[in-house]
Enzyme design. Structure first.
Site, PDB file in Angstrom:
ATOM      1  N   LYS A 114       0.887  -1.185   0.000  1.00 49.21           N
ATOM      2  CA  LYS A 114       0.000   0.000   0.000  1.00 49.21           C
ATOM      3  C   LYS A 114       0.913   1.219   0.000  1.00 49.21           C
ATOM      4  O   LYS A 114       1.405   1.650   1.036  1.00 49.21           O
ATOM      5  CB  LYS A 114      -0.869  -0.016   1.259  1.00 49.21           C
ATOM      6  CG  LYS A 114      -2.214   0.680   1.128  1.00 49.21           C
ATOM      7  CD  LYS A 114      -2.161   2.138   0.740  1.00 49.21           C
ATOM      8  CE  LYS A 114      -1.842   3.064   1.885  1.00 49.21           C
ATOM      9  NZ  LYS A 114      -1.667   4.479   1.452  1.00 49.21           N
ATOM     10  N   GLU A 171      10.142  16.143  15.701  1.00 52.65           N
ATOM     11  CA  GLU A 171      10.530  16.003  14.298  1.00 52.65           C
ATOM     12  C   GLU A 171       9.743  17.003  13.450  1.00 52.65           C
ATOM     13  O   GLU A 171       8.519  16.989  13.443  1.00 52.65           O
ATOM     14  CB  GLU A 171      10.232  14.571  13.828  1.00 52.65           C
ATOM     15  CG  GLU A 171      10.684  14.312  12.413  1.00 52.65           C
ATOM     16  CD  GLU A 171      10.349  12.900  11.942  1.00 52.65           C
ATOM     17  OE1 GLU A 171       9.220  12.448  12.191  1.00 52.65           O
ATOM     18  OE2 GLU A 171      11.223  12.261  11.335  1.00 52.65           O
ATOM     19  N   GLU A 216       9.469   1.381  11.019  1.00 46.40           N
ATOM     20  CA  GLU A 216      10.498   2.394  10.783  1.00 46.40           C
ATOM     21  C   GLU A 216       9.805   3.743  10.909  1.00 46.40           C
ATOM     22  O   GLU A 216       9.052   4.142  10.023  1.00 46.40           O
ATOM     23  CB  GLU A 216      11.097   2.238   9.377  1.00 46.40           C
ATOM     24  CG  GLU A 216      11.768   0.902   9.126  1.00 46.40           C
ATOM     25  CD  GLU A 216      13.070   0.721   9.879  1.00 46.40           C
ATOM     26  OE1 GLU A 216      13.468   1.612  10.649  1.00 46.40           O
ATOM     27  OE2 GLU A 216      13.696  -0.342   9.696  1.00 46.40           O
ATOM     28  N   CYS A 257      13.675  10.598   7.264  1.00 47.31           N
ATOM     29  CA  CYS A 257      13.556  10.158   8.660  1.00 47.31           C
ATOM     30  C   CYS A 257      14.901  10.270   9.371  1.00 47.31           C
ATOM     31  O   CYS A 257      14.964  10.568  10.554  1.00 47.31           O
ATOM     32  CB  CYS A 257      13.044   8.739   8.716  1.00 47.31           C
ATOM     33  SG  CYS A 257      14.001   7.639   7.684  1.00 47.31           S
TER      34      CYS A 257
HETATM   35  P1  NAD Z   1       2.214   8.537   7.595  1.00 48.44           P
HETATM   36  O1  NAD Z   1       2.323   7.762   8.831  1.00 48.44           O
HETATM   37  O2  NAD Z   1       1.180   9.610   7.519  1.00 48.44           O
HETATM   38  O3  NAD Z   1       1.910   7.602   6.350  1.00 48.44           O
HETATM   39  C1  NAD Z   1       2.734   6.508   6.001  1.00 48.44           C
HETATM   40  C2  NAD Z   1       1.916   5.486   5.270  1.00 48.44           C
HETATM   41  O4  NAD Z   1       0.949   4.975   6.186  1.00 48.44           O
HETATM   42  C3  NAD Z   1       1.120   6.007   4.066  1.00 48.44           C
HETATM   43  O5  NAD Z   1       1.100   5.012   3.054  1.00 48.44           O
HETATM   44  C4  NAD Z   1      -0.281   6.159   4.630  1.00 48.44           C
HETATM   45  O6  NAD Z   1      -1.300   6.054   3.653  1.00 48.44           O
HETATM   46  C5  NAD Z   1      -0.339   4.992   5.588  1.00 48.44           C
HETATM   47  N1  NAD Z   1      -1.334   5.101   6.653  1.00 48.44           N
HETATM   48  C6  NAD Z   1      -1.879   6.224   7.205  1.00 48.44           C
HETATM   49  N2  NAD Z   1      -2.779   5.899   8.155  1.00 48.44           N
HETATM   50  C7  NAD Z   1      -2.793   4.546   8.225  1.00 48.44           C
HETATM   51  C8  NAD Z   1      -3.500   3.615   9.044  1.00 48.44           C
HETATM   52  N3  NAD Z   1      -4.374   4.003   9.966  1.00 48.44           N
HETATM   53  N4  NAD Z   1      -3.231   2.309   8.873  1.00 48.44           N
HETATM   54  C9  NAD Z   1      -2.334   1.883   7.961  1.00 48.44           C
HETATM   55  N5  NAD Z   1      -1.653   2.717   7.154  1.00 48.44           N
HETATM   56  C10 NAD Z   1      -1.879   4.039   7.282  1.00 48.44           C
HETATM   57  O7  NAD Z   1       3.666   9.071   7.367  1.00 48.44           O
HETATM   58  P2  NAD Z   1       4.188  10.010   6.220  1.00 48.44           P
HETATM   59  O8  NAD Z   1       3.670  11.375   6.513  1.00 48.44           O
HETATM   60  O9  NAD Z   1       3.902   9.401   4.891  1.00 48.44           O
HETATM   61  O10 NAD Z   1       5.762   9.926   6.434  1.00 48.44           O
HETATM   62  C11 NAD Z   1       6.410  10.773   7.321  1.00 48.44           C
HETATM   63  C12 NAD Z   1       6.859  10.046   8.547  1.00 48.44           C
HETATM   64  O11 NAD Z   1       7.499   8.831   8.206  1.00 48.44           O
HETATM   65  C13 NAD Z   1       7.891  10.811   9.345  1.00 48.44           C
HETATM   66  O12 NAD Z   1       7.624  10.721  10.718  1.00 48.44           O
HETATM   67  C14 NAD Z   1       9.195  10.099   9.024  1.00 48.44           C
HETATM   68  O13 NAD Z   1      10.205  10.252   9.959  1.00 48.44           O
HETATM   69  C15 NAD Z   1       8.743   8.710   8.866  1.00 48.44           C
HETATM   70  N6  NAD Z   1       9.676   7.949   8.038  1.00 48.44           N
HETATM   71  C16 NAD Z   1      10.475   7.028   8.638  1.00 48.44           C
HETATM   72  C17 NAD Z   1      11.402   6.313   7.899  1.00 48.44           C
HETATM   73  C18 NAD Z   1      12.313   5.304   8.539  1.00 48.44           C
HETATM   74  O14 NAD Z   1      12.873   4.500   7.834  1.00 48.44           O
HETATM   75  N7  NAD Z   1      12.491   5.302   9.836  1.00 48.44           N
HETATM   76  C19 NAD Z   1      11.479   6.533   6.523  1.00 48.44           C
HETATM   77  C20 NAD Z   1      10.645   7.465   5.955  1.00 48.44           C
HETATM   78  C21 NAD Z   1       9.742   8.160   6.727  1.00 48.44           C
END
Ligand code: NAD
Length: 477
Positions: free
Chosen positions: A171, A379, A246, A280
């Site tokens: 997804k 963050e 992650e 991240c």
């Molecule tokens: P997000 O949590 O809003 O979304 C991530 C994914 O989760 C998207 O595909 C979204 O559609 C999905 N999602 C949202 N709600 C959900 C639910 N209830 N159930 C299942 N899936 C759901 O995050 P974002 O805004 O896309 O990314 C930013 C965040 O991600 C930051 O905090 C960043 O640090 C973190 N990040 C971490 C890493 C790592 O490797 N540690 C890498 C990239 C980003």
């Protein structure tokens, strides 16, 4: 309009709805994607299960590895196309998007090559017994991907999962999923059997939530925000499904007074502004020892003043942020810090002619940031660097570990014993010494401690995460 990939076929979402894809440089709609929901997820999970029971499940590790390496080659051949899609979707500079495309290829080369090199164990036991421990796939794996490095993140979780023989349902983020769809097209071309990879685009609260709560999955990987990470854990716990998380970071760059400052400065600036701070593992806290504070911060400030923000084809230091909501969030962080009197030391500039409707933000350097201010611990996920002075080694460790996160840290010092002590005392999944790798290196195990998540991706350790073991005890006469 793009479609879902289920059982090797490109199909519309069952309810037929779509989601607008917005160009972050202009705020305008430029594409539509299918809005998958729970019923589409049901079909994708069922297709993955059939793949495990079919040719994919019976394939040797060598054959799986061959398909994956073919995919790596196809990604390189279609690298420019992938990079263009990624840049359009996320707004990132073209050179970054091109590097991302190469990195995705590398994931499939690396794990494709490793697929048939995962060995089990034999265990000495009682007389008359053969005991072996073999690695087996989890089964159906669910992959929730964020928008910041959509193609790379997909390669990072999908490649080890396929190498171990799992069948995947992905997804991607609703904000950037075009490269994921292209990768899936190339995977089919490389010979991946139907159902081994399924893609359901859609909103997180619909398709994402349905996938992580699905009773048919056996494992989940999630890369995204800590808040959604909690929801994913709650969903998967209902069916006792393990997961790798992650999450975010507030990674420190720690500069001692004996550091090679000329070497450190450009790497520190890049480790923050790369991808407009939406990384991240961005080094978003700069901790500088008191004796060199003024001198070093002046160097960093001069670099910030020279930073330029623009559209992908301008290929400048930063592109826009991903969407209007995130743009507002990052601007609110900056406005709040200014209102609270945190000194703004420098900021970059927007290139002439970029659209006022786009989600652009100038990179900003703040300091000294009070240790209890939210810029010191939360963050931002934008191009904002918080600078703080420290006194000595103990103070540096205390400050470095003073957030809820623990993803990556950078230590800059020429003192070898101090390098070793700092590496040991810092609470994070990775420590870089006199270098920094925000995201790079498929070979290097990656993941966090504390609120940054758990489990490891990348490196050979990812193959362990993406599989489980079976102990076989054979009695013979
Ligand atoms: P997000 O949590 O809003 O979304 C991530 C994914 O989760 C998207 O595909 C979204 O559609 C999905 N999602 C949202 N709600 C959900 C639910 N209830 N159930 C299942 N899936 C759901 O995050 P974002 O805004 O896309 O990314 C930013 C965040 O991600 C930051 O905090 C960043 O640090 C973190 N990040 C971490 C890493 C790592 O490797 N540690 C890498 C990239 C980003």
């Amino acid at each position: 309009m793009s479609k879902l990939l289920i059982d090797g076929e490109w199909v519309d979402a069952l309810e037929g709805d779509t989601i607008d894809v917005i160009d972050p440089c202009s705020g305008q709609v430029f594409e539509k994607i299918a809005r998958g929901r729970a019923a589409d997820v049901d079909l994708a999970v069922a297709a993955a299960r059939r793949a495990l029971d079919g040719p994919w499940g019976r394939m040797t590790a060598t054959e799986r590895g061959r398909i994956m390496q073919r995919l790596g080659q196809l990604i390189l051949e279609h690298g420019e196309e992938l990079a263009q899609l990624e840049a359009r979707d996320t707004g990132k500079p073209m050179s970054v998007a091109r590097a991302d495309a190469k990195a995705v290829a590398r994931y499939f080369e690396f794990y494709g090559g490793a697929a048939d090199k995962v060995h089990g164990q034999t265990i000495p036991y009682l007389n008359g017994y053969n005991v072996s421990v073999v690695r087996i796939p989890h089964g159906v794996t669910a992959h929730i991907i964020p928008w910041n490095y959509p193609a790379q993140m997909m390669g990072r979780t999908l490649a080890p999962a396929l190498a171990m023989g799992n069948a995947a349902v992905v997804k991607p983020s609703e904000d950037a999923c075009l490269s994921a769809l292209k990768l899936a097209e190339l995977a089919m071309l490389a010979g991946l059997p139907p159902g081994a990879l399924n893609i359901v685009t859609g909103y997180g609260t619909e398709a994402g939530a349905a996938l992580t709560a699905h009773p048919g999955i056996n494992f989940a990987t999630f890369t995204g925000s800590p808040e959604v990470g909690v929801q994913v854990q709650q969903s998967t716990a209902r069916h006792h499904v393990p997961c790798v998380l992650e999450l975010g970071g507030k990674s420190p760059q720690i500069v001692f007074d004996d550091a090679d400052l000329a070497k450190a400065a450009p790497i520190i600036v890049r480790a923050l502004v790369q991808n407009a701070g939406q990384t991240c593992s961005a080094g978003s806290r700069l901790l500088v020892q008191e004796g060199i504070y003024d001198r070093f911060v002046a160097t960093i400030a001069a670099s910030f003043e020279a930073l330029k923000v623009g559209a992908p084809e301008m290929d400048l230091d930063c592109g826009p942020l991903i969407n209007a909501r995130h743009h507002q969030r990052v601007n609110a962080f900056i406005a709040d810090a200014v209102a609270m009197g945190v000194p703004k030391l420098a900021e970059g500039s927007l290139a002439p002619g970029i659209s006022g409707e786009g989600f652009f933000v100038k990179p900003v350097l703040f300091g000294p940031v009070p240790r209890n201010h939210r810029l010191a611990c939360q963050e931002v996920f934008g191009p904002v660097l918080s600078v703080m002075p420290f006194k000595d080694e103990d103070d540096a460790v205390q400050l470095a570990n003073a957030t809820e996160y623990g993803l990556v840290a950078g230590v800059w010092t020429e003192n070898g014993s101090r390098q070793a002590r700092m590496a040991q005392r810092i609470a994070s999944g990775q420590v870089f010494i006199n270098c920094y790798g925000a995201g790079g290196g498929v070979e290097l195990p990656f993941g966090g401690v504390k609120k940054s998540g758990y489990g490891r991706e990348k490196g050979l350790l990812a193959l362990e995460e993406m599989s489980t073991t079976k102990t076989i005890v054979q009695h013979y006469e």
